[in-house]
Design a protein around this motif. Sequence first.
Motif, short mmCIF file in Angstrom:
data_model
loop_
_atom_site.label_atom_id
_atom_site.label_comp_id
_atom_site.label_asym_id
_atom_site.label_seq_id
_atom_site.Cartn_x
_atom_site.Cartn_y
_atom_site.Cartn_z
N LYS A 49 0.97 -1.24 0.13
CA LYS A 49 -0.11 -0.07 0.04
C LYS A 49 0.83 1.42 0.03
CE LYS A 49 -3.91 -2.13 2.28
NZ LYS A 49 -4.75 -2.51 0.84
N THR A 50 0.38 2.22 -0.65
CA THR A 50 1.24 3.38 -0.85
C THR A 50 0.31 4.40 0.16
OG1 THR A 50 1.74 3.00 -3.06
CG2 THR A 50 2.13 5.41 -2.23
N ILE A 51 0.97 4.94 1.32
CA ILE A 51 0.50 5.64 2.35
C ILE A 51 1.00 7.03 2.16
CG2 ILE A 51 -0.04 5.93 4.89
CD1 ILE A 51 -0.99 3.22 4.46
N VAL A 52 0.22 8.16 2.23
CA VAL A 52 0.77 9.50 2.25
C VAL A 52 1.00 10.01 3.75
CG1 VAL A 52 0.29 11.89 1.66
CG2 VAL A 52 -0.65 9.95 0.17
N GLY A 53 2.05 10.69 4.16
CA GLY A 53 2.42 11.07 5.31
C GLY A 53 2.31 12.43 5.31
N ILE A 54 1.88 12.81 6.65
CA ILE A 54 1.51 14.33 6.82
C ILE A 54 1.88 14.68 8.08
CG2 ILE A 54 -0.42 16.13 7.13
CD1 ILE A 54 -0.26 15.07 4.33
N ASN A 55 2.79 15.76 8.30
CA ASN A 55 3.17 16.09 9.61
C ASN A 55 2.23 16.89 10.36
OD1 ASN A 55 5.79 14.88 9.47
ND2 ASN A 55 6.66 16.56 8.05
N LEU A 56 2.26 16.83 11.77
CA LEU A 56 1.35 17.77 12.39
C LEU A 56 1.50 18.96 12.24
CD1 LEU A 56 1.55 16.11 16.13
CD2 LEU A 56 -0.53 16.19 14.68
N SER A 57 2.46 19.68 11.95
CA SER A 57 2.66 21.11 11.66
C SER A 57 1.86 21.43 10.43
CB SER A 57 4.13 21.32 11.08
OG SER A 57 4.53 20.77 10.33
N ALA A 58 1.37 20.61 9.64
CA ALA A 58 0.52 20.88 8.54
C ALA A 58 -1.07 21.11 8.92
CB ALA A 58 0.75 19.80 7.35
N VAL A 79 -3.06 17.59 0.97
CA VAL A 79 -3.00 16.28 0.27
C VAL A 79 -3.67 16.28 -1.10
CG1 VAL A 79 -3.61 13.80 0.13
CG2 VAL A 79 -3.13 14.91 2.25
N LYS A 80 -2.85 15.92 -2.21
CA LYS A 80 -3.42 15.85 -3.54
C LYS A 80 -3.99 14.80 -3.91
CE LYS A 80 -0.30 19.45 -5.69
NZ LYS A 80 0.73 19.94 -4.70
N ASN A 81 -3.29 13.74 -3.69
CA ASN A 81 -3.90 12.25 -4.01
C ASN A 81 -3.93 11.37 -2.62
OD1 ASN A 81 -4.80 9.82 -5.10
ND2 ASN A 81 -3.05 9.73 -6.54
N PRO A 82 -4.99 10.92 -2.10
CA PRO A 82 -4.74 10.33 -0.66
C PRO A 82 -4.01 8.68 -0.89
CG PRO A 82 -6.84 10.45 -1.25
CD PRO A 82 -6.34 11.39 -2.27
#
Length: 123
Positions: A49-58, A79-82
């Motif tokens: 699976k390809t998982i997108v990581g997002i930092n808390l600062s975002a 996020v552009k593509n989840p």
Amino acid sequence: MDLSNLRPADGSKQSDNFRRGRTRPGFEGGQMPLYRRIPKRGFTNRNSKTIVGINLSALERFEDGATVSVETLIESGIVKNPRDGVKILGNGELTKKLTVQANAFSAKAAEKIEALGGKAEVI
């Protein structure tokens, strides 16, 4: 007469010019060279699976008390593509109380969100 004086009979041997003007080995008849026909090495897992990581600062751009989901992340342009899911990572600081709904959380991210009174909900 000894072995060092032996020569082939006249006309029985072709001249040195016989192979001149030919192509390199492996390219005769427009064939692809051998090194290009070798398959790639390794293994590609179909179930990964390809998982997108997002930092808390975002997440700082959201207002205090807001509910943050994958849809709101897409609308805000974070996020552009989840792809196969969104994971919230613990890098950066968060100063607002948020209810965050994502596919996964790192332990540090969930700890920081809940320390401010927010909720980290796995969907």
